[in-house]
Design a protein around this motif. Sequence first.
Motif, PDB file in Angstrom:
ATOM      1  N   UNK A   1     -21.210   6.579  -1.944  1.00 27.89           N
ATOM      2  CA  UNK A   1     -19.788   6.858  -1.757  1.00 27.89           C
ATOM      3  C   UNK A   1     -19.080   5.543  -1.448  1.00 27.89           C
ATOM      4  N   UNK A   2     -17.842   5.437  -1.942  1.00 22.28           N
ATOM      5  CA  UNK A   2     -17.008   4.274  -1.670  1.00 22.28           C
ATOM      6  C   UNK A   2     -15.710   4.776  -1.067  1.00 22.28           C
ATOM      7  N   UNK A   3     -15.403   4.294   0.146  1.00 27.83           N
ATOM      8  CA  UNK A   3     -14.191   4.718   0.849  1.00 27.83           C
ATOM      9  C   UNK A   3     -13.406   3.469   1.229  1.00 27.83           C
ATOM     10  N   UNK A   4     -12.157   3.415   0.783  1.00 24.31           N
ATOM     11  CA  UNK A   4     -11.286   2.287   1.090  1.00 24.31           C
ATOM     12  C   UNK A   4     -10.331   2.682   2.204  1.00 24.31           C
ATOM     13  N   UNK A   5     -10.138   1.807   3.172  1.00 26.33           N
ATOM     14  CA  UNK A   5      -9.144   1.987   4.236  1.00 26.33           C
ATOM     15  C   UNK A   5      -8.277   0.736   4.230  1.00 26.33           C
ATOM     16  N   UNK A   6      -6.991   0.912   3.878  1.00 21.86           N
ATOM     17  CA  UNK A   6      -6.120  -0.247   3.739  1.00 21.86           C
ATOM     18  C   UNK A   6      -4.660   0.183   3.817  1.00 21.86           C
ATOM     19  N   UNK A   7      -3.793  -0.718   4.237  1.00 25.13           N
ATOM     20  CA  UNK A   7      -2.355  -0.463   4.134  1.00 25.13           C
ATOM     21  C   UNK A   7      -1.871  -0.942   2.768  1.00 25.13           C
ATOM     22  N   UNK A   8      -0.845  -0.318   2.253  1.00 26.48           N
ATOM     23  CA  UNK A   8      -0.209  -0.815   1.038  1.00 26.48           C
ATOM     24  C   UNK A   8       0.842  -1.832   1.459  1.00 26.48           C
ATOM     25  N   UNK A   9       0.707  -3.033   0.929  1.00 26.64           N
ATOM     26  CA  UNK A   9       1.650  -4.106   1.210  1.00 26.64           C
ATOM     27  C   UNK A   9       2.261  -4.553  -0.115  1.00 26.64           C
ATOM     28  N   UNK A  10       3.579  -4.539  -0.201  1.00 27.18           N
ATOM     29  CA  UNK A  10       4.264  -4.940  -1.424  1.00 27.18           C
ATOM     30  C   UNK A  10       3.738  -4.181  -2.642  1.00 27.18           C
ATOM     31  N   UNK A  11       3.506  -2.891  -2.440  1.00 32.20           N
ATOM     32  CA  UNK A  11       3.017  -1.988  -3.479  1.00 32.20           C
ATOM     33  C   UNK A  11       1.712  -2.453  -4.103  1.00 32.20           C
ATOM     34  N   UNK A  12       0.850  -3.013  -3.263  1.00 30.24           N
ATOM     35  CA  UNK A  12      -0.464  -3.432  -3.734  1.00 30.24           C
ATOM     36  C   UNK A  12      -1.472  -3.440  -2.602  1.00 30.24           C
ATOM     37  N   UNK A  13      -2.697  -3.790  -2.959  1.00 29.79           N
ATOM     38  CA  UNK A  13      -3.748  -3.964  -1.962  1.00 29.79           C
ATOM     39  C   UNK A  13      -3.439  -5.201  -1.117  1.00 29.79           C
ATOM     40  N   UNK A  14      -3.884  -5.236   0.139  1.00 35.13           N
ATOM     41  CA  UNK A  14      -3.881  -6.508   0.859  1.00 35.13           C
ATOM     42  C   UNK A  14      -4.686  -7.538   0.053  1.00 35.13           C
ATOM     43  N   UNK A  15      -4.298  -8.793   0.120  1.00 32.69           N
ATOM     44  CA  UNK A  15      -4.938  -9.837  -0.692  1.00 32.69           C
ATOM     45  C   UNK A  15      -6.447  -9.883  -0.490  1.00 32.69           C
ATOM     46  N   UNK A  16      -6.912  -9.649   0.722  1.00 34.06           N
ATOM     47  CA  UNK A  16      -8.354  -9.725   0.980  1.00 34.06           C
ATOM     48  C   UNK A  16      -9.112  -8.637   0.226  1.00 34.06           C
ATOM     49  N   UNK A  17      -8.518  -7.454   0.082  1.00 26.78           N
ATOM     50  CA  UNK A  17      -9.163  -6.372  -0.662  1.00 26.78           C
ATOM     51  C   UNK A  17      -9.094  -6.642  -2.167  1.00 26.78           C
ATOM     52  N   UNK A  18      -7.960  -7.127  -2.640  1.00 27.41           N
ATOM     53  CA  UNK A  18      -7.848  -7.491  -4.057  1.00 27.41           C
ATOM     54  C   UNK A  18      -8.854  -8.578  -4.382  1.00 27.41           C
ATOM     55  N   UNK A  19      -9.003  -9.542  -3.482  1.00 31.42           N
ATOM     56  CA  UNK A  19      -9.979 -10.604  -3.684  1.00 31.42           C
ATOM     57  C   UNK A  19     -11.404 -10.087  -3.710  1.00 31.42           C
ATOM     58  N   UNK A  20     -11.682  -9.048  -2.911  1.00 34.34           N
ATOM     59  CA  UNK A  20     -13.011  -8.433  -2.943  1.00 34.34           C
ATOM     60  C   UNK A  20     -13.293  -7.909  -4.346  1.00 34.34           C
ATOM     61  N   UNK A  21     -12.340  -7.184  -4.917  1.00 32.17           N
ATOM     62  CA  UNK A  21     -12.548  -6.648  -6.258  1.00 32.17           C
ATOM     63  C   UNK A  21     -12.661  -7.771  -7.288  1.00 32.17           C
ATOM     64  N   UNK A  22     -11.842  -8.809  -7.154  1.00 32.61           N
ATOM     65  CA  UNK A  22     -11.907  -9.936  -8.083  1.00 32.61           C
ATOM     66  C   UNK A  22     -13.267 -10.625  -8.037  1.00 32.61           C
ATOM     67  N   UNK A  23     -13.826 -10.780  -6.848  1.00 30.67           N
ATOM     68  CA  UNK A  23     -15.059 -11.557  -6.687  1.00 30.67           C
ATOM     69  C   UNK A  23     -16.329 -10.723  -6.798  1.00 30.67           C
ATOM     70  N   UNK A  24     -16.282  -9.434  -6.434  1.00 33.57           N
ATOM     71  CA  UNK A  24     -17.499  -8.621  -6.369  1.00 33.57           C
ATOM     72  C   UNK A  24     -17.634  -7.652  -7.546  1.00 33.57           C
ATOM     73  N   UNK A  25     -16.557  -7.151  -8.065  1.00 29.76           N
ATOM     74  CA  UNK A  25     -16.612  -6.212  -9.183  1.00 29.76           C
ATOM     75  C   UNK A  25     -16.693  -7.006 -10.494  1.00 29.76           C
ATOM     76  N   UNK A  26     -17.863  -7.565 -10.712  1.00 30.48           N
ATOM     77  CA  UNK A  26     -18.147  -8.510 -11.795  1.00 30.48           C
ATOM     78  C   UNK A  26     -18.774  -7.816 -12.996  1.00 30.48           C
TER      79      UNK A  26
END
Length: 193
Positions: free
Chosen positions: A79-104
């Motif tokens: 299971x994958x569960x995300x807990x995050x606030x929406x900032x500027x109608x997007x993911x926080x940069x650290x979460x977006x960076x996780x997807x950029x770097x890990x979802x390869x």
Amino acid sequence: MTHALVLYAHPCEESYASALHRATVDTLKGRGWTVDDCDLYAEGFDPILTAEERRGYHEVGPNRGPVEDYVKRIEAADALVLCFPVWNFGYPAILKGFFDRVFLPGVSFRLEDGQVRPNLTHIKKLAAVTTYGGTRVRAFMAGDPPRKMVERHLWHVTRPTTVKYLALYDMNRVTQAGLTANLDRVRKELETL
């Protein structure tokens, strides 16, 4: 037994996002699940994709090197569960960076004849617990990118049997009673994830 990876992205312990995160982890553990609680800020996750990583992005196998520990954690999850606030109608940069770097390539997807194929199909449950400063209408008018990223992109690479998107809109005007009611709703919804 279900094993959940909880990705949490908020820097402040006193935040409502932190309360949602605690409720999420406690509810899942209360169900008897094992939980890998990945607090990206507390772990000091570096969201910056380097030039070297980008150049090696499509080299399946070696591309995992800089983020191997995170890859192993996602590969171990049911299971994958995300807990995050929406900032500027997007993911926080650290979460977006996780997807950029890990979802390869070779991790979250594979390329076959130029087509993206899902590669995290062992993940059977997907959920997001989030808050928006704006109203649901405002989010809709902006295209609601975070919801689409969960319900389309993450769904595509995982193909789960269960998806939940638990959002509290209009955080800028919600009352304490509304915050409490939302915490109760999140706990109830996660009981049926």
